[in-house]
Structures are given as C-alpha cells and as structure tokens.
Scaffold this motif. Structure first.
Motif, PDB file in Angstrom:
ATOM      1  N   UNK A 198       0.841  -1.205   0.000  1.00 39.51           N
ATOM      2  CA  UNK A 198       0.000   0.000   0.000  1.00 39.51           C
ATOM      3  C   UNK A 198       0.870   1.247   0.000  1.00 39.51           C
ATOM      4  N   UNK A 199       2.009   1.209   0.685  1.00 44.17           N
ATOM      5  CA  UNK A 199       2.912   2.370   0.666  1.00 44.17           C
ATOM      6  C   UNK A 199       3.555   2.543  -0.711  1.00 44.17           C
ATOM      7  N   UNK A 200       3.891   1.447  -1.382  1.00 44.83           N
ATOM      8  CA  UNK A 200       4.415   1.549  -2.758  1.00 44.83           C
ATOM      9  C   UNK A 200       3.353   2.154  -3.672  1.00 44.83           C
ATOM     10  N   UNK A 201       2.126   1.680  -3.541  1.00 48.08           N
ATOM     11  CA  UNK A 201       1.027   2.176  -4.360  1.00 48.08           C
ATOM     12  C   UNK A 201       0.785   3.673  -4.103  1.00 48.08           C
ATOM     13  N   UNK A 202       0.690   4.034  -2.837  1.00 50.47           N
ATOM     14  CA  UNK A 202       0.461   5.436  -2.470  1.00 50.47           C
ATOM     15  C   UNK A 202       1.615   6.325  -2.937  1.00 50.47           C
ATOM     16  N   UNK A 203       2.824   5.803  -2.863  1.00 51.33           N
ATOM     17  CA  UNK A 203       3.996   6.569  -3.310  1.00 51.33           C
ATOM     18  C   UNK A 203       3.914   6.872  -4.802  1.00 51.33           C
TER      19      UNK A 203
ATOM     20  N   UNK B  72       1.077   7.029  -6.499  1.00 44.35           N
ATOM     21  CA  UNK B  72      -0.033   7.972  -6.646  1.00 44.35           C
ATOM     22  C   UNK B  72       0.404   9.402  -6.309  1.00 44.35           C
ATOM     23  N   UNK B  73       1.289   9.531  -5.362  1.00 37.36           N
ATOM     24  CA  UNK B  73       1.786  10.841  -4.938  1.00 37.36           C
ATOM     25  C   UNK B  73       3.040  11.265  -5.700  1.00 37.36           C
ATOM     26  N   UNK B  74       3.453  10.443  -6.640  1.00 37.55           N
ATOM     27  CA  UNK B  74       4.607  10.719  -7.498  1.00 37.55           C
ATOM     28  C   UNK B  74       5.901  10.960  -6.702  1.00 37.55           C
ATOM     29  N   UNK B  75       6.105  10.123  -5.714  1.00 37.60           N
ATOM     30  CA  UNK B  75       7.349  10.162  -4.950  1.00 37.60           C
ATOM     31  C   UNK B  75       8.418   9.483  -5.803  1.00 37.60           C
ATOM     32  N   UNK B  76       9.537  10.113  -5.999  1.00 40.08           N
ATOM     33  CA  UNK B  76      10.579   9.522  -6.848  1.00 40.08           C
ATOM     34  C   UNK B  76      11.069   8.174  -6.337  1.00 40.08           C
ATOM     35  N   UNK B  77      11.396   7.297  -7.288  1.00 41.03           N
ATOM     36  CA  UNK B  77      11.969   5.995  -6.941  1.00 41.03           C
ATOM     37  C   UNK B  77      13.233   6.203  -6.129  1.00 41.03           C
ATOM     38  N   UNK B  78      13.534   5.238  -5.316  1.00 38.03           N
ATOM     39  CA  UNK B  78      14.714   5.227  -4.458  1.00 38.03           C
ATOM     40  C   UNK B  78      14.590   6.163  -3.251  1.00 38.03           C
ATOM     41  N   UNK B  79      13.443   6.831  -3.096  1.00 39.03           N
ATOM     42  CA  UNK B  79      13.207   7.592  -1.875  1.00 39.03           C
ATOM     43  C   UNK B  79      13.051   6.585  -0.738  1.00 39.03           C
ATOM     44  N   UNK B  80      13.617   6.901   0.418  1.00 39.84           N
ATOM     45  CA  UNK B  80      13.620   5.968   1.540  1.00 39.84           C
ATOM     46  C   UNK B  80      12.702   6.441   2.665  1.00 39.84           C
ATOM     47  N   UNK B  81      12.017   5.468   3.283  1.00 42.82           N
ATOM     48  CA  UNK B  81      11.235   5.749   4.476  1.00 42.82           C
ATOM     49  C   UNK B  81      11.245   4.515   5.360  1.00 42.82           C
TER      50      UNK B  81
ATOM     51  N   UNK C 145      -9.275   8.106  -1.362  1.00 38.68           N
ATOM     52  CA  UNK C 145      -9.059   7.865  -2.790  1.00 38.68           C
ATOM     53  C   UNK C 145      -7.990   6.791  -3.007  1.00 38.68           C
ATOM     54  N   UNK C 146      -6.887   6.903  -2.319  1.00 37.27           N
ATOM     55  CA  UNK C 146      -5.791   5.933  -2.448  1.00 37.27           C
ATOM     56  C   UNK C 146      -6.240   4.563  -1.949  1.00 37.27           C
ATOM     57  N   UNK C 147      -6.849   4.507  -0.784  1.00 35.76           N
ATOM     58  CA  UNK C 147      -7.259   3.219  -0.223  1.00 35.76           C
ATOM     59  C   UNK C 147      -8.312   2.531  -1.088  1.00 35.76           C
ATOM     60  N   UNK C 148      -9.277   3.279  -1.575  1.00 38.41           N
ATOM     61  CA  UNK C 148     -10.326   2.699  -2.428  1.00 38.41           C
ATOM     62  C   UNK C 148      -9.749   2.200  -3.739  1.00 38.41           C
ATOM     63  N   UNK C 149      -8.875   2.986  -4.362  1.00 37.18           N
ATOM     64  CA  UNK C 149      -8.256   2.574  -5.631  1.00 37.18           C
ATOM     65  C   UNK C 149      -7.395   1.326  -5.445  1.00 37.18           C
ATOM     66  N   UNK C 150      -6.771   1.205  -4.279  1.00 45.39           N
ATOM     67  CA  UNK C 150      -5.942   0.037  -3.984  1.00 45.39           C
ATOM     68  C   UNK C 150      -6.827  -1.201  -3.721  1.00 45.39           C
ATOM     69  N   UNK C 151      -8.051  -0.961  -3.262  1.00 45.79           N
ATOM     70  CA  UNK C 151      -8.962  -2.056  -2.965  1.00 45.79           C
ATOM     71  C   UNK C 151      -9.201  -2.290  -1.494  1.00 45.79           C
TER      72      UNK C 151
END
Length: 154
Positions: free
Chosen positions: A25-30, A32-41, A145-151
């Motif tokens: 879900x965090x990958x999906x949300x990332x 959706x929010x256009x967080x650049x690849x390789x960003x760390x959390x 929106x993110x949670x519903x789109x993810x399912x």
C-alpha cells in the motif's frame, strides 16, 4: 524502481501477509503521490506502550495514539533527486494495538486499518495536515481515494 521501505516489527506479532500489505500500500500510495523511486522511508510497528513513550517524548502527550510520523525535512523544502544525496522521507510509527482496537471499533478489517494508518502516516511525511478544516478535508479525501483505488474499501 520503487520507494525503499524499511519495516521493523518491534512487537514480533506481524504476519508476513500484514507486512507485505503495508509495503504494497505504501508503494502504491507513493506512485499515486509521485514520490521519486529510491526515496527511503521507515515504518516501525510498536505496541501501545512504545507509541505512548514516543508520543510523550516528542509531542508532550502522555497517551497512546495510532500513528506518528516524523518527516526528516519537516521545515525545509524537499528537493528530490539531488546528486549524491539519498532521498530520505522520514519515519512512520504505527501501534498495532491501536490498529486492532480501531478496526474493531470501526467495524472493518485489521488490514483496512493498517492500510489507513500507513497511508495517513505517508501523507503526513509529504506535508499533508489535518489541523484545519480545509486541510483535513483534503488529506482525508486523498487517503480514501488511495485506499479505495488500492482495494481497501470500508
């Protein structure tokens, strides 16, 4: 490429399915929010005592809560992609006890609640707030929106 997530379960109670759900879900949300690849959390799963200690230490509130986020660049403009600098977004801390309590109280699955808390924490790292009516509406609308789109619907 995707966002780099370090997930730690300090309670040692999370199943592989629940860990995978949070990561997915965090990958999906990332995306959706256009967080650049390789960003760390990082995501840390704690119990109520653990999150109460953190809440008291950093926020001066001596009670357990469901999720706390610490953005690494909270008061600075975030510049993604600077050469030779890792993109460090921040930390999300989730209380598994609160997630279980709230899933029961709201009448939905623990998976839905964990997804909600993970996305809520991520949006805080990105600067979303709910301290005023309009910002709350914007943040909660984006979460749904993110949670519903993810399912992960209610």
């Amino acid at each position: 490429m995707s966002v780099i997530i370090e997930l730690m379960d300090e309670t040692e109670t999370m199943t592989n399915d629940k860990i995978t759900l949070i990561e997915n879900i965090l990958q999906y949300a990332s995306k959706q929010e256009q967080i650049p690849a390789e960003t760390e959390l990082s995501v840390t799963i704690v119990d109520n005592d653990g999150i109460q200690t953190i809440n008291n230490q950093y926020r001066g509130i001596d009670k357990a809560t469901d999720v706390i986020s610490f953005a690494l660049d909270e008061n600075e403009e975030v510049v993604y992609g600077e050469e030779d600098m890792p993109n460090l977004l921040g930390d999300i801390i989730i209380s598994i006890n609160k997630a279980e309590e709230q899933a029961t109280a709201y009448g939905h699955s623990l998976e839905r609640e964990l997804g909600f808390l993970a996305v809520h924490g991520l949006l805080h790292l990105l600067g979303y707030t709910h301290d005023e009516q309009e910002s709350e509406r914007r943040m909660f609308s984006r979460q749904e929106s993110i949670l519903n789109a993810y399912g992960l619907e209610r």
